[in-house]
Design a protein around this motif. Structure first.
Motif, PDB file in Angstrom:
ATOM      1  N   THR A   2      55.475  -7.745 -11.262  1.00  0.00           N
ATOM      2  CA  THR A   2      56.532  -7.868 -10.259  1.00  0.00           C
ATOM      3  C   THR A   2      57.573  -6.775 -10.473  1.00  0.00           C
ATOM      4  O   THR A   2      57.911  -6.436 -11.598  1.00  0.00           O
ATOM      5  CB  THR A   2      57.201  -9.252 -10.365  1.00  0.00           C
ATOM      6  N   GLU A   3      58.067  -6.238  -9.359  1.00  0.00           N
ATOM      7  CA  GLU A   3      59.123  -5.238  -9.441  1.00  0.00           C
ATOM      8  C   GLU A   3      60.247  -5.598  -8.474  1.00  0.00           C
ATOM      9  O   GLU A   3      60.056  -6.352  -7.528  1.00  0.00           O
ATOM     10  CB  GLU A   3      58.584  -3.841  -9.150  1.00  0.00           C
ATOM     11  N   ALA A   4      61.421  -5.037  -8.733  1.00  0.00           N
ATOM     12  CA  ALA A   4      62.567  -5.242  -7.854  1.00  0.00           C
ATOM     13  C   ALA A   4      62.534  -4.162  -6.777  1.00  0.00           C
ATOM     14  O   ALA A   4      62.480  -2.977  -7.084  1.00  0.00           O
ATOM     15  CB  ALA A   4      63.865  -5.172  -8.635  1.00  0.00           C
ATOM     16  N   VAL A   5      62.545  -4.597  -5.533  1.00  0.00           N
ATOM     17  CA  VAL A   5      62.491  -3.674  -4.401  1.00  0.00           C
ATOM     18  C   VAL A   5      63.775  -3.840  -3.596  1.00  0.00           C
ATOM     19  O   VAL A   5      64.166  -4.965  -3.272  1.00  0.00           O
ATOM     20  CB  VAL A   5      61.265  -3.965  -3.509  1.00  0.00           C
ATOM     21  N   LYS A   6      64.416  -2.713  -3.292  1.00  0.00           N
ATOM     22  CA  LYS A   6      65.633  -2.752  -2.485  1.00  0.00           C
ATOM     23  C   LYS A   6      65.266  -2.527  -1.029  1.00  0.00           C
ATOM     24  O   LYS A   6      64.517  -1.608  -0.698  1.00  0.00           O
ATOM     25  CB  LYS A   6      66.625  -1.700  -2.952  1.00  0.00           C
ATOM     26  N   VAL A   7      65.805  -3.391  -0.171  1.00  0.00           N
ATOM     27  CA  VAL A   7      65.609  -3.260   1.268  1.00  0.00           C
ATOM     28  C   VAL A   7      66.972  -3.304   1.948  1.00  0.00           C
ATOM     29  O   VAL A   7      67.918  -3.885   1.421  1.00  0.00           O
ATOM     30  CB  VAL A   7      64.679  -4.370   1.830  1.00  0.00           C
ATOM     31  N   ARG A   8      67.063  -2.689   3.121  1.00  0.00           N
ATOM     32  CA  ARG A   8      68.296  -2.734   3.915  1.00  0.00           C
ATOM     33  C   ARG A   8      68.000  -3.456   5.214  1.00  0.00           C
ATOM     34  O   ARG A   8      67.070  -3.105   5.932  1.00  0.00           O
ATOM     35  CB  ARG A   8      68.808  -1.333   4.221  1.00  0.00           C
ATOM     36  N   ILE A   9      68.812  -4.464   5.473  1.00  0.00           N
ATOM     37  CA  ILE A   9      68.706  -5.212   6.720  1.00  0.00           C
ATOM     38  C   ILE A   9      70.102  -5.320   7.304  1.00  0.00           C
ATOM     39  O   ILE A   9      71.005  -5.876   6.671  1.00  0.00           O
ATOM     40  CB  ILE A   9      68.092  -6.615   6.494  1.00  0.00           C
ATOM     41  N   LEU A  10      70.247  -4.782   8.483  1.00  0.00           N
ATOM     42  CA  LEU A  10      71.524  -4.791   9.205  1.00  0.00           C
ATOM     43  C   LEU A  10      72.668  -4.304   8.311  1.00  0.00           C
ATOM     44  O   LEU A  10      73.685  -4.968   8.143  1.00  0.00           O
ATOM     45  CB  LEU A  10      71.807  -6.197   9.756  1.00  0.00           C
ATOM     46  N   ASP A  11      72.438  -3.146   7.706  1.00  0.00           N
ATOM     47  CA  ASP A  11      73.435  -2.457   6.871  1.00  0.00           C
ATOM     48  C   ASP A  11      73.810  -3.205   5.588  1.00  0.00           C
ATOM     49  O   ASP A  11      74.801  -2.876   4.951  1.00  0.00           O
ATOM     50  CB  ASP A  11      74.703  -2.143   7.689  1.00  0.00           C
ATOM     51  N   GLN A  12      73.027  -4.171   5.194  1.00  0.00           N
ATOM     52  CA  GLN A  12      73.215  -4.906   3.946  1.00  0.00           C
ATOM     53  C   GLN A  12      72.031  -4.600   3.050  1.00  0.00           C
ATOM     54  O   GLN A  12      70.888  -4.605   3.495  1.00  0.00           O
ATOM     55  CB  GLN A  12      73.171  -6.389   4.214  1.00  0.00           C
ATOM     56  N   GLU A  13      72.289  -4.343   1.777  1.00  0.00           N
ATOM     57  CA  GLU A  13      71.198  -4.084   0.844  1.00  0.00           C
ATOM     58  C   GLU A  13      70.857  -5.362   0.083  1.00  0.00           C
ATOM     59  O   GLU A  13      71.745  -6.077  -0.373  1.00  0.00           O
ATOM     60  CB  GLU A  13      71.582  -2.978  -0.140  1.00  0.00           C
TER      61      GLU A  13
END
Length: 95
Positions: A2-13
């Motif tokens: 498992t890894e930590a993945v950063k995503v952006r949704i509606l200008d929120q990370e």
């Protein structure tokens, strides 16, 4: 693993734990949710990130249910075609 993945949704990370082999699917899902939320926000009728998120979730759930219903219809058609194919094959064998 498992890894930590950063995503952006509606200008929120957001940081999401994800199996390595599912990272691409997660990124595509986050992009889809982001696009849906932006569409709702641009419509101007829904105010507030939480309300936009709920509306996006409802729209996505509706799309999923429609796709599942279509898949069931297609499965029924496939079964009918298989029965017809078997009947045709049996008729040809009898000839």
């Amino acid at each position: 693993m498992t890894e930590a993945v950063k995503v952006r949704i509606l200008d929120q990370e957001y940081t999401v734990a994800c199996p390595e082999d599912a990272k691409n699917d997660l990124l595509q899902s986050a992009d889809y949710v982001d696009r849906k939320m932006r569409e709702i926000r641009q419509g101007g009728k829904v105010v507030g990130t939480d309300r936009i998120a709920v509306m996006a979730a409802l729209n996505i759930a509706h799309e999923l249910l429609e796709a599942q219903a279509e898949n069931e219809r297609l499965a029924d058609v496939r079964q009918r075609l298989a029965r017809l194919d078997a009947r045709i094959a049996a008729s040809l064998d009898d000839s």
